[in-house]
Design an enzyme around this catalytic site. Structure first.
Site, PDB file in Angstrom:
ATOM      1  N   HIS A  14      -1.897   9.910   5.268  1.00 52.26           N
ATOM      2  CA  HIS A  14      -1.147   9.807   3.994  1.00 52.26           C
ATOM      3  C   HIS A  14      -0.303   8.535   3.910  1.00 52.26           C
ATOM      4  O   HIS A  14       0.901   8.529   4.106  1.00 52.26           O
ATOM      5  CB  HIS A  14      -0.343  11.061   3.669  1.00 52.26           C
ATOM      6  N   ARG A  39      10.058  -8.971   7.711  1.00 55.11           N
ATOM      7  CA  ARG A  39       9.800  -9.451   9.063  1.00 55.11           C
ATOM      8  C   ARG A  39       8.974  -8.479   9.901  1.00 55.11           C
ATOM      9  O   ARG A  39       8.553  -8.847  11.001  1.00 55.11           O
ATOM     10  CB  ARG A  39      11.134  -9.744   9.774  1.00 55.11           C
ATOM     11  N   HIS A  52       3.986  11.318  -4.520  1.00 49.09           N
ATOM     12  CA  HIS A  52       4.070  10.768  -3.166  1.00 49.09           C
ATOM     13  C   HIS A  52       4.043   9.243  -3.151  1.00 49.09           C
ATOM     14  O   HIS A  52       4.682   8.624  -2.299  1.00 49.09           O
ATOM     15  CB  HIS A  52       2.912  11.299  -2.311  1.00 49.09           C
ATOM     16  N   ASP A  54      -3.866  16.887   0.813  1.00 49.17           N
ATOM     17  CA  ASP A  54      -2.727  17.399   1.596  1.00 49.17           C
ATOM     18  C   ASP A  54      -2.272  18.732   1.008  1.00 49.17           C
ATOM     19  O   ASP A  54      -1.083  19.054   0.967  1.00 49.17           O
ATOM     20  CB  ASP A  54      -1.581  16.396   1.625  1.00 49.17           C
ATOM     21  N   LEU A 111       9.563  16.478   0.751  1.00 46.66           N
ATOM     22  CA  LEU A 111       8.199  16.815   0.343  1.00 46.66           C
ATOM     23  C   LEU A 111       7.481  17.519   1.489  1.00 46.66           C
ATOM     24  O   LEU A 111       7.576  17.102   2.646  1.00 46.66           O
ATOM     25  CB  LEU A 111       7.433  15.558  -0.057  1.00 46.66           C
ATOM     26  N   GLY A 148       3.740  18.626   2.030  1.00 47.37           N
ATOM     27  CA  GLY A 148       2.376  18.688   1.520  1.00 47.37           C
ATOM     28  C   GLY A 148       2.361  18.401   0.033  1.00 47.37           C
ATOM     29  O   GLY A 148       3.309  17.841  -0.528  1.00 47.37           O
TER      30      GLY A 148
END
Length: 390
Positions: A218, A229, A253, A277, A310, A312
């Protein structure tokens, strides 16, 4: 006598190209040919698709639950069957039942259930995805930190033994909890290794890719981000061509603009692939459920712990395809590949999944012009038809 029929009157996407006014010939659960409608032999039973699009069935490599069931809560064959049935109406014809970080006993039970499901040839079951427990607590997400731990010799041996009895075994690990030598041993044994739930830097991620890790779990979620950097795991997933990366395309997401940037920047041959998911909610009207004893709430299109983390996704694969095409704006062919061909490639199964060509599995989805699911076949057997009682 062989079971042979032709799906007719359709526009067919074979995974590469479109075939207009064509017929898809199926024999004994496999695709035999794509023919012009007028070239169908007279002895083949014709099944009219009503002018729908026929596309390869979706391959979902991260499915935690469905139909009211979580694999973690009930690691048995019945649960795997329920999960597969719940996702079929949304176009998923092959999935990796996914176990979120849990105890050694639950993990062993899930592996035994997967082995039994493979032996029983449960329709839609492709194998297992063990997401943890060898992750980074710093990027735990909804995983229980008390259950996260380093990989041991016994863990490695268990995974290698399980792979021998499963069609596909994918495991998500973090470099913080697993040495590169273990990754190399797992990959040599046929285990697909994915990097995820990790705060690792680019150089370490590259070393793990060189050891054989080939997927990132994911993308953008529960991992080190791109900085000026330090490119982090996100940068590694996009820049290293041998890595494929799962993407939860629900607009929650990952922002659509971020998805577009990642798609434009991704180096191949590895691809960004759609994953659901998905949790227990798919195919149900449930408003909450539990994971490792904690309540997860279904609200406003997302699944979250009480603190807002969150947990799933409340997502199915056809919704992800629609999102990629209608919101992100990519070509429908590419959105379909992201749900079928590319995930099949990521787990070494594109010789039989993700395409409609001679000898591939007759895993087929019939779509309307507005991307509604009409019918679904797994191995040539119709498992869903819109409007039919289930």
């Amino acid at each position: 006598m062989s079971d042979r029929f032709a799906l007719t009157g359709a526009r067919i996407f074979d995974g590469d190209d479109w075939h207009e006014d064509a017929a898809l010939v199926v024999r004994d659960g496999l695709v035999e040919a794509i023919l012009p409608t007028g070239a169908i032999p007279a002895d083949i039973r014709a099944v009219d698709t009503g002018g729908r699009m026929l596309v390869p069935g979706f391959v979902d490599i991260q499915v935690n639950g469905g139909g009211g069931v979580m694999l973690n809560d009930h690691p048995d064959v019945a649960s795997i069957e329920t999960i597969c049935r719940a996702h079929a109406p949304f176009g998923t014809t092959a999935l990796l039942a996914t176990l979120i970080t849990d105890t050694p006993a639950i993990t062993a039970a899930a592996i035994a259930a997967g082995e039994a499901a493979a032996q029983q040839k449960v329709p839609g079951f492709l194998g297992l995805h063990l997401e943890g427990p060898h992750l980074s607590i710093a990027r735990k997400g909804a995983h229980d930190p008390a259950l996260i731990r380093p990989m041991t010799d016994a863990d490695q041996a268990m995974l290698i033994a399980a792979r021998q009895k499963l069609p596909v075994l994918l495991t998500t690990i973090a470099p913080e909890s697993v040495e590169p030598a273990r990754v190399a041993a797992l990959v040599k044994a046929g285990v697909v290794v994915s990097l995820g739930h990790s705060d690792t830097g680019y150089a370490t991620a590259k070393a793990f890719a060189e050891a054989g890790a080939s997927v990132v779990t994911h993308l953008f979620n529960a991992m080190s981000q791109i900085g000026n950097r330090e490119p982090g795991l996100v940068g590694a997933a996009i820049d290293i061509g041998t890595l494929s990366a799962g993407l939860i395309a629900d607009g929650i997401h990952v922002h659509p603009t971020t998805i577009r940037i990642a798609l434009d920047a991704k180096q191949g041959p590895g691809k960004i692939v759609l994953v659901s998911d998905a949790m227990a909610t798919i195919g149900t009207d449930m408003t909450s459920f539990t994971l490792n004893g904690r309540t997860i709430y279904r609200r406003d299109g997302s699944l979250r712990l009480a603190d807002g983390t969150l947990a799933g996704a409340d997502l199915d694969m056809i919704s992800a395809v629609r999102f990629m095409h209608n919101v992100v704006g990519i070509d429908l062919s590419e959105a379909l590949r992201m749900a079928s061909l590319y995930p099949a490639q990521a787990i070494g199964q594109s010789h039989r999944l993700g395409r409609l060509a001679n000898g591939t599995a007759a895993d087929i989805v019939a779509l309307s012009d507005d991307l509604g699911i009409g019918s679904v076949w797994i191995g040539g057997d119709k498992v869903f038809e819109a409007g039919a009682s289930r």
